[in-house]
Design a protein around this motif. Structure first.
Motif, PDB file in Angstrom:
ATOM      1  N   VAL A 150      -5.979  -6.442   0.646  1.00  0.00           N
ATOM      2  CA  VAL A 150      -5.289  -6.266   1.923  1.00  0.00           C
ATOM      3  C   VAL A 150      -5.760  -7.305   2.936  1.00  0.00           C
ATOM      4  O   VAL A 150      -4.957  -7.919   3.645  1.00  0.00           O
ATOM      5  CB  VAL A 150      -5.510  -4.837   2.459  1.00  0.00           C
ATOM      6  CG1 VAL A 150      -5.045  -4.711   3.902  1.00  0.00           C
ATOM      7  CG2 VAL A 150      -4.778  -3.826   1.581  1.00  0.00           C
ATOM      8  N   VAL A 192       0.853  -1.188   0.000  1.00  0.00           N
ATOM      9  CA  VAL A 192       0.000   0.000   0.000  1.00  0.00           C
ATOM     10  C   VAL A 192       0.889   1.238   0.000  1.00  0.00           C
ATOM     11  O   VAL A 192       1.667   1.456   0.929  1.00  0.00           O
ATOM     12  CB  VAL A 192      -0.937   0.020   1.227  1.00  0.00           C
ATOM     13  CG1 VAL A 192      -1.761   1.306   1.244  1.00  0.00           C
ATOM     14  CG2 VAL A 192      -1.852  -1.197   1.217  1.00  0.00           C
ATOM     15  N   VAL A 236      -1.217  -1.428  -4.239  1.00  0.00           N
ATOM     16  CA  VAL A 236      -2.397  -0.573  -4.107  1.00  0.00           C
ATOM     17  C   VAL A 236      -1.905   0.876  -4.032  1.00  0.00           C
ATOM     18  O   VAL A 236      -1.260   1.264  -3.056  1.00  0.00           O
ATOM     19  CB  VAL A 236      -3.216  -0.921  -2.846  1.00  0.00           C
ATOM     20  CG1 VAL A 236      -4.374   0.063  -2.674  1.00  0.00           C
ATOM     21  CG2 VAL A 236      -3.724  -2.357  -2.916  1.00  0.00           C
ATOM     22  N   ALA A 258       3.279  -1.196   4.049  1.00  0.00           N
ATOM     23  CA  ALA A 258       2.489   0.032   4.031  1.00  0.00           C
ATOM     24  C   ALA A 258       3.414   1.240   4.176  1.00  0.00           C
ATOM     25  O   ALA A 258       4.149   1.345   5.159  1.00  0.00           O
ATOM     26  CB  ALA A 258       1.460   0.010   5.165  1.00  0.00           C
TER      27      ALA A 258
END
Length: 207
Positions: free
Chosen positions: A75, A9, A46, A83
């Protein structure tokens, strides 16, 4: 062997983005560590920048659009998570927070997570411990001991490559995340929320 699902992410806003660059370095290093153990990984990235409108709609309606729903499902179904966020006003970005607000506080239970952040100066590096680690603790995730912060000064070659110090931190963090990931896909989560002590030691041991 079925590959592990590694989801990345990135909350970077620019093109190119130092946040995405750091996320890519962490991903590459983690894949190398896993490959050395004979554990292939399938990576899904993402980009939260592309979901900004969907996240705004979700905040006011409570219903995620198709793209946001797919990202959230990725996720939730990941064996491990990387992240990375830029730092704004001494904390993670609003876009980053909005995305993880959309995930229930039990849906990441026991999931291994490597956290990273980028900013203009090293003064903001404590965002990792004061903001990001508490966020993932609240979400009951299993956060790797080493978090990676990259300031502008940490990047060499005009922002395209990491300095030696950053590269060392990236490798250490990736080794720790690889040590926390399950041996088989689909087994991260509540059943592995307590990682065996031997695995934790192996993740921390220098190579």
């Amino acid at each position: 062997m079925q590959p592990l699902k590694l989801v990345v992410v990135s909350a970077g806003l620019g093109l190119p983005s130092s946040t995405r660059l750091l996320a890519d370095r962490l991903t590459e290093a983690t894949r190398r560590q896993l490959a050395a153990d004979g554990r292939p990984a399938e990576v899904t990235v993402v980009e939260l920048r592309d979901l900004a409108t969907d996240l705004a709609h979700h905040m006011v309606t409570g219903f995620p659009g198709t793209a946001l729903r797919a990202a959230l499902d990725a996720v939730r179904g990941a064996d491990g998570l990387i992240a990375v966020t830029p730092v704004f006003s001494g904390s993670y970005s609003g876009l980053f927070k909005s995305f993880f607000d959309a995930i229930g506080n039990t849906e990441l239970t026991g999931k291994p997570v490597l956290i990273g952040a980028t900013g203009g100066t090293a003064r903001h590096s404590l965002v990792l411990e004061h903001a990001m680690r508490p966020l993932f603790s609240y979400l009951r995730a299993l956060t790797a001991p080493t978090a990676v912060y990259a300031a502008t000064e940490d990047w060499g070659g005009g922002g395209t490559g990491p300095s030696d110090g950053l590269a060392d931190r990236v490798e250490r963090a990736a080794r720790e995340l690889a040590g926390l990931l399950p041996d088989r896909p689909g087994t991260a989560g509540p059943t592995e929320s307590v990682v065996p002590f031997e695995r934790q030691l192996a993740a921390l041991r220098p190579v």
